[in-house]
Design a protein around this motif. Structure first.
Motif, PDB file in Angstrom:
ATOM      1  N   PHE A  86      35.042  16.631  -2.773  1.00 27.28           N
ATOM      2  CA  PHE A  86      35.691  17.855  -2.897  1.00 27.28           C
ATOM      3  C   PHE A  86      35.862  18.124  -4.420  1.00 27.28           C
ATOM      4  O   PHE A  86      36.668  17.720  -5.144  1.00 27.28           O
ATOM      5  N   PRO A  87      35.046  19.184  -4.833  1.00 26.72           N
ATOM      6  CA  PRO A  87      35.365  19.463  -6.139  1.00 26.72           C
ATOM      7  C   PRO A  87      36.598  20.275  -6.177  1.00 26.72           C
ATOM      8  O   PRO A  87      36.750  21.071  -5.169  1.00 26.72           O
ATOM      9  N   SER A  88      37.575  19.913  -7.370  1.00 25.41           N
ATOM     10  CA  SER A  88      38.834  20.814  -7.330  1.00 25.41           C
ATOM     11  C   SER A  88      39.439  20.734  -8.650  1.00 25.41           C
ATOM     12  O   SER A  88      39.276  19.717  -9.470  1.00 25.41           O
ATOM     13  N   PRO A  89      39.955  21.623  -9.229  1.00 28.40           N
ATOM     14  CA  PRO A  89      40.632  21.745 -10.511  1.00 28.40           C
ATOM     15  C   PRO A  89      41.588  20.523 -10.660  1.00 28.40           C
ATOM     16  O   PRO A  89      42.090  20.151 -11.526  1.00 28.40           O
ATOM     17  N   SER A  90      42.397  20.203  -9.502  1.00 22.48           N
ATOM     18  CA  SER A  90      43.411  19.259  -9.574  1.00 22.48           C
ATOM     19  C   SER A  90      42.799  18.102  -8.983  1.00 22.48           C
ATOM     20  O   SER A  90      43.585  16.840  -8.732  1.00 22.48           O
ATOM     21  N   GLY A  91      41.518  17.579  -8.965  1.00 24.12           N
ATOM     22  CA  GLY A  91      40.904  16.284  -8.739  1.00 24.12           C
ATOM     23  C   GLY A  91      40.853  15.330  -9.887  1.00 24.12           C
ATOM     24  O   GLY A  91      41.374  15.701 -11.016  1.00 24.12           O
ATOM     25  N   VAL A 132      36.486   9.682   0.240  1.00 27.50           N
ATOM     26  CA  VAL A 132      36.551  10.792  -0.145  1.00 27.50           C
ATOM     27  C   VAL A 132      36.888  10.830  -1.690  1.00 27.50           C
ATOM     28  O   VAL A 132      37.533   9.977  -2.307  1.00 27.50           O
ATOM     29  N   HIS A 133      36.328  11.802  -2.512  1.00 29.93           N
ATOM     30  CA  HIS A 133      36.192  11.976  -3.876  1.00 29.93           C
ATOM     31  C   HIS A 133      36.785  13.337  -4.079  1.00 29.93           C
ATOM     32  O   HIS A 133      35.940  14.454  -3.924  1.00 29.93           O
ATOM     33  N   GLU A 134      37.906  13.633  -4.632  1.00 30.10           N
ATOM     34  CA  GLU A 134      38.267  14.753  -4.958  1.00 30.10           C
ATOM     35  C   GLU A 134      38.396  14.722  -6.866  1.00 30.10           C
ATOM     36  O   GLU A 134      38.648  13.950  -7.310  1.00 30.10           O
ATOM     37  N   VAL A 135      37.355  15.563  -7.262  1.00 35.35           N
ATOM     38  CA  VAL A 135      36.956  15.313  -8.574  1.00 35.35           C
ATOM     39  C   VAL A 135      36.861  16.956  -9.249  1.00 35.35           C
ATOM     40  O   VAL A 135      36.826  17.920  -8.771  1.00 35.35           O
ATOM     41  N   SER A 136      37.302  16.801 -10.398  1.00 40.99           N
ATOM     42  CA  SER A 136      37.484  17.896 -11.482  1.00 40.99           C
ATOM     43  C   SER A 136      36.132  17.933 -12.601  1.00 40.99           C
ATOM     44  O   SER A 136      36.174  16.624 -13.118  1.00 40.99           O
ATOM     45  N   LEU A 137      35.557  18.830 -12.629  1.00 40.90           N
ATOM     46  CA  LEU A 137      34.584  18.679 -13.763  1.00 40.90           C
ATOM     47  C   LEU A 137      35.093  18.856 -15.225  1.00 40.90           C
ATOM     48  O   LEU A 137      34.671  18.272 -16.061  1.00 40.90           O
ATOM     49  N   GLY A 138      36.248  19.674 -15.413  1.00 38.34           N
ATOM     50  CA  GLY A 138      37.025  19.746 -16.762  1.00 38.34           C
ATOM     51  C   GLY A 138      38.171  20.662 -16.427  1.00 38.34           C
ATOM     52  O   GLY A 138      38.419  21.371 -15.600  1.00 38.34           O
ATOM     53  N   ASP A 139      38.800  20.584 -17.637  1.00 39.44           N
ATOM     54  CA  ASP A 139      39.944  21.547 -17.581  1.00 39.44           C
ATOM     55  C   ASP A 139      39.751  23.005 -18.082  1.00 39.44           C
ATOM     56  O   ASP A 139      40.028  23.630 -19.203  1.00 39.44           O
ATOM     57  N   TYR A 140      39.227  23.591 -16.904  1.00 37.25           N
ATOM     58  CA  TYR A 140      38.981  25.019 -17.211  1.00 37.25           C
ATOM     59  C   TYR A 140      39.006  25.518 -15.624  1.00 37.25           C
ATOM     60  O   TYR A 140      38.593  24.747 -14.933  1.00 37.25           O
ATOM     61  N   VAL A 141      38.723  26.573 -15.308  1.00 36.20           N
ATOM     62  CA  VAL A 141      39.059  27.138 -14.001  1.00 36.20           C
ATOM     63  C   VAL A 141      37.520  27.761 -13.468  1.00 36.20           C
ATOM     64  O   VAL A 141      37.264  28.811 -14.297  1.00 36.20           O
ATOM     65  N   LEU A 142      37.141  27.390 -12.639  1.00 39.11           N
ATOM     66  CA  LEU A 142      35.859  28.194 -11.755  1.00 39.11           C
ATOM     67  C   LEU A 142      36.361  28.678 -10.840  1.00 39.11           C
ATOM     68  O   LEU A 142      37.408  28.591 -10.297  1.00 39.11           O
ATOM     69  N   ASN A 143      35.476  29.657 -10.165  1.00 41.06           N
ATOM     70  CA  ASN A 143      35.876  30.393  -8.769  1.00 41.06           C
ATOM     71  C   ASN A 143      35.525  29.834  -7.564  1.00 41.06           C
ATOM     72  O   ASN A 143      36.044  30.257  -6.553  1.00 41.06           O
ATOM     73  N   GLY A 144      34.990  28.592  -7.679  1.00 38.03           N
ATOM     74  CA  GLY A 144      34.773  27.914  -6.384  1.00 38.03           C
ATOM     75  C   GLY A 144      33.955  26.519  -6.804  1.00 38.03           C
ATOM     76  O   GLY A 144      33.941  26.204  -8.034  1.00 38.03           O
TER      77      GLY A 144
END
Ligand SMILES: CN1CCCC[C@@H]1Cn1ccc2ccc(-c3n[nH]c(N)c3C#N)cc21
Length: 239
Positions: A86-91, A132-144
């Protein structure tokens, strides 16, 4: 390796048929399947979202379509060998280490959220069934989650044995093991002189020891300048 992508914009993943990833699919190294989450809705408008419980701005993705898609795509029995991302900004931060761990997995299902995000029970349910892996690409916000899923895919698949023509090139990259967490040194190729800019003389010396030292020194310099967070005290002492 089988890769599934669940999204309301499955067209994002058409790009996976291009370049190296396309070759991997042709070689049978990777099988890619993109699914439209709306195929698991039952109303005329193919609704996937609703207002947030407790109030607040935006919309939240309903759990029902995700659950029905899971049942059909993955199954109804627990299987920890299936990894659900699950890509997520809180991952948790997505790192080369996570990419390496995923590169030996046989099946990955990417769940790409939109709107404000996915009903949390979807993630809780997935945790009860799969890895399950809840992961974030980085500290910026994408639309999805789609762009993140593509980036994660490239980082993972390029580490799959047999994917890269020259596996040695992987060993020398930034963030790969054995680089001491240092950034890659500057790269040069011909012509030796270009618009008044010359290749560093040491690289043309043919003296492999000096070249290796120059490259290490440059990696240390760049890392200290740009990524002090990557240089812990031990690494600094060693350098
Ligand atoms: C904008 N909108 C309201 C604020 C919260 C996020 C939401 C959009 N959105 C919905 C699902 C979804 C998944 C990943 C990401 C994401 N953003 N940044 C990253 N590094 C990400 C990852 N990986 C954003 C997503």
């Amino acid at each position: 390796m089988r890769l599934d992508y669940l999204s309301i914009f499955p067209g994002y993943f058409d790009v996976l048929g291009i370049s190296l990833l396309g070759k991997a699919a042709v070689n049978g190294l990777v099988d890619v399947y993109a699914h439209d989450l709306r195929d698991w809705t039952h109303d005329r408008h193919r609704t996937v979202d609703d207002t947030p419980c407790g109030g607040g701005a935006g919309m939240v993705m309903k759990p029902d379509p995700w659950g029905e898609a899971f049942d059909e795509i993955i199954g109804t029995e627990p299987d920890p060998s299936v990894h659900v991302v699950f890509p997520s900004p809180s991952g948790e931060p997505f790192t080369q280490s996570v990419a390496h761990d995923l590169s030996s997995v046989e099946r990955i299902v990417f769940c790409c959220g939109r709107y404000e995000g996915i009903d949390h029970r979807v993630i809780d349910y997935a945790r009860s069934m799969w890895t399950v892996h809840e992961v974030s690409l980085g500290d910026y916000v994408l639309n999805g989650g789609e762009v993140a899923a593509l980036a994660i895919t490239e980082a993972v698949v390029r580490l799959v044995p047999g994917f890269m023509g020259n596996p040695q090139s992987l060993a020398e990259e930034s963030f790969s093991a054995g680089q001491d967490g240092l950034l890659e040194y500057p790269l040069f190729t011909r012509p030796v002189s270009w618009r008044g800019l010359d290749v560093p003389e040491v690289l043309m010396s043919g003296h492999h020891g000096r070249i290796a030292k120059w490259r290490r020194d440059e990696s240390i310099r760049l890392t200290r300048e740009r990524r002090p967070d990557l240089t812990d005290s031990d690494v600094s002492a060693r350098h």
